[in-house]
Structure formats: structure tokens, C-alpha cells
Scaffold this active site. Sequence first.
Site, PDB file in Angstrom:
ATOM      1  N   HIS A  22       0.837  -1.199   0.000  1.00  0.00           N
ATOM      2  CA  HIS A  22       0.000   0.000   0.000  1.00  0.00           C
ATOM      3  C   HIS A  22       0.875   1.253   0.000  1.00  0.00           C
ATOM      4  O   HIS A  22       1.809   1.368   0.780  1.00  0.00           O
ATOM      5  CB  HIS A  22      -0.914  -0.013   1.232  1.00  0.00           C
ATOM      6  CG  HIS A  22      -1.799   1.171   1.319  1.00  0.00           C
ATOM      7  ND1 HIS A  22      -1.939   1.883   2.480  1.00  0.00           N
ATOM      8  CD2 HIS A  22      -2.584   1.771   0.400  1.00  0.00           C
ATOM      9  CE1 HIS A  22      -2.789   2.881   2.270  1.00  0.00           C
ATOM     10  NE2 HIS A  22      -3.189   2.831   1.012  1.00  0.00           N
ATOM     11  N   ASP A  30       8.801   7.600 -19.932  1.00  0.00           N
ATOM     12  CA  ASP A  30       9.024   7.703 -21.367  1.00  0.00           C
ATOM     13  C   ASP A  30      10.461   7.311 -21.693  1.00  0.00           C
ATOM     14  O   ASP A  30      11.277   7.055 -20.801  1.00  0.00           O
ATOM     15  CB  ASP A  30       8.666   9.101 -21.885  1.00  0.00           C
ATOM     16  CG  ASP A  30       9.512  10.238 -21.328  1.00  0.00           C
ATOM     17  OD1 ASP A  30      10.718  10.035 -21.052  1.00  0.00           O
ATOM     18  OD2 ASP A  30       8.972  11.349 -21.177  1.00  0.00           O
ATOM     19  N   ARG A 102      10.643  18.968 -12.230  1.00  0.00           N
ATOM     20  CA  ARG A 102      11.435  17.904 -12.842  1.00  0.00           C
ATOM     21  C   ARG A 102      12.425  17.230 -11.883  1.00  0.00           C
ATOM     22  O   ARG A 102      12.455  16.009 -11.764  1.00  0.00           O
ATOM     23  CB  ARG A 102      12.171  18.474 -14.054  1.00  0.00           C
ATOM     24  CG  ARG A 102      13.041  17.483 -14.762  1.00  0.00           C
ATOM     25  CD  ARG A 102      13.634  18.125 -16.003  1.00  0.00           C
ATOM     26  NE  ARG A 102      14.975  17.619 -16.234  1.00  0.00           N
ATOM     27  CZ  ARG A 102      15.892  18.249 -16.924  1.00  0.00           C
ATOM     28  NH1 ARG A 102      15.639  19.417 -17.451  1.00  0.00           N
ATOM     29  NH2 ARG A 102      17.066  17.708 -17.099  1.00  0.00           N
ATOM     30  N   TYR A 124       7.628  14.805 -21.310  1.00  0.00           N
ATOM     31  CA  TYR A 124       6.817  14.922 -20.097  1.00  0.00           C
ATOM     32  C   TYR A 124       5.758  13.825 -20.033  1.00  0.00           C
ATOM     33  O   TYR A 124       4.672  14.011 -19.501  1.00  0.00           O
ATOM     34  CB  TYR A 124       6.174  16.311 -19.976  1.00  0.00           C
ATOM     35  CG  TYR A 124       7.208  17.397 -19.857  1.00  0.00           C
ATOM     36  CD1 TYR A 124       7.867  17.614 -18.654  1.00  0.00           C
ATOM     37  CD2 TYR A 124       7.542  18.173 -20.953  1.00  0.00           C
ATOM     38  CE1 TYR A 124       8.839  18.595 -18.550  1.00  0.00           C
ATOM     39  CE2 TYR A 124       8.520  19.158 -20.853  1.00  0.00           C
ATOM     40  CZ  TYR A 124       9.161  19.362 -19.647  1.00  0.00           C
ATOM     41  OH  TYR A 124      10.128  20.329 -19.545  1.00  0.00           O
ATOM     42  N   ASN A 126       5.684  10.987 -18.294  1.00  0.00           N
ATOM     43  CA  ASN A 126       6.052  10.147 -17.160  1.00  0.00           C
ATOM     44  C   ASN A 126       4.948  10.221 -16.112  1.00  0.00           C
ATOM     45  O   ASN A 126       4.398  11.290 -15.864  1.00  0.00           O
ATOM     46  CB  ASN A 126       7.363  10.635 -16.541  1.00  0.00           C
ATOM     47  CG  ASN A 126       8.464  10.719 -17.557  1.00  0.00           C
ATOM     48  OD1 ASN A 126       8.889   9.712 -18.099  1.00  0.00           O
ATOM     49  ND2 ASN A 126       8.919  11.937 -17.852  1.00  0.00           N
TER      50      ASN A 126
END
Length: 137
Positions: A22, A30, A102, A124, A126
Site C-alpha cells: 500500500h 518515457d 522535474r 513529459y 512520465n
Amino acid sequence: MLDGIHPLLTGELLWHLDAMGHSDAVVIADAHFPAAAVARRLVTLPGTSTPDALAAVRTVVPLDDAPSLDLMTSATGEILEIQHELMEAAGTSAETTRFVDRFDYYDLARGAFVVIRTGETRVYANALLRKGLVGSV
């Protein structure tokens, strides 16, 4: 071969997803993401997109409490089309998704249980998803 399992979910990937607890995190990355540098466990799905891989993961991994999905903030701060696709694949919205700078995102990814590197070439693209509780409580 297993019946009813999404075809992108390899045996190795299923093993890692099952071992997660959990609130453990899985990163769907990417092709540009420094996956090998940040991953403790790395699975590669080179012929797929991040939204497809995320949708496959969501067939077996429930969402944790919000924010259950982290996306990397784009250079302009704008929510990109790929990010809308990722939220849709995860079953979240902009209101229940956290956007992370980032380099802070890379730090979060280092703590992920497993990183899945895809062949996605859009930037971007991800997603960091936190696992919720399986079954009824």
C-alpha cells in the site's frame, strides 16, 4: 499465458506489481527518462506508449488516496496533451493529480518500487502512480 491479464503485463512486471505494498509507487516512464539511473527495479516495455502501459497497470493496481498520480510539470507549466492522456489512463483528473518539478520528480522516482521504461517519445510523458488497497477493507 494467463486468461484475463492485459497483454502488456509481462510475468516479470506482474511479479513486481504484486510485491508492491500500500502506497508503494510505480513509475511509468518515457524513453527520455533516466530510468536506469533512478530505478531500483527496472522493467522495459520498448514497443508501447506510457498511456497504454499505465492503462494496463491500472487493470491490476488500484489507486491510493489522492494524490495517487504525480506528473512532471512541463517547462511552460501547461498541462500537455500527453498528460491529459496519462490522467485518463490512470482514472484521475487535474484536480486529483499532483504536478511536480522535474528534479523533485526524479527524487520521487528514486523511491519508487519499480520503474517501467516504455518506448514513448513524447516529452513529459512520465507518471508516478501510488498503489491503493486491493479488495475490500
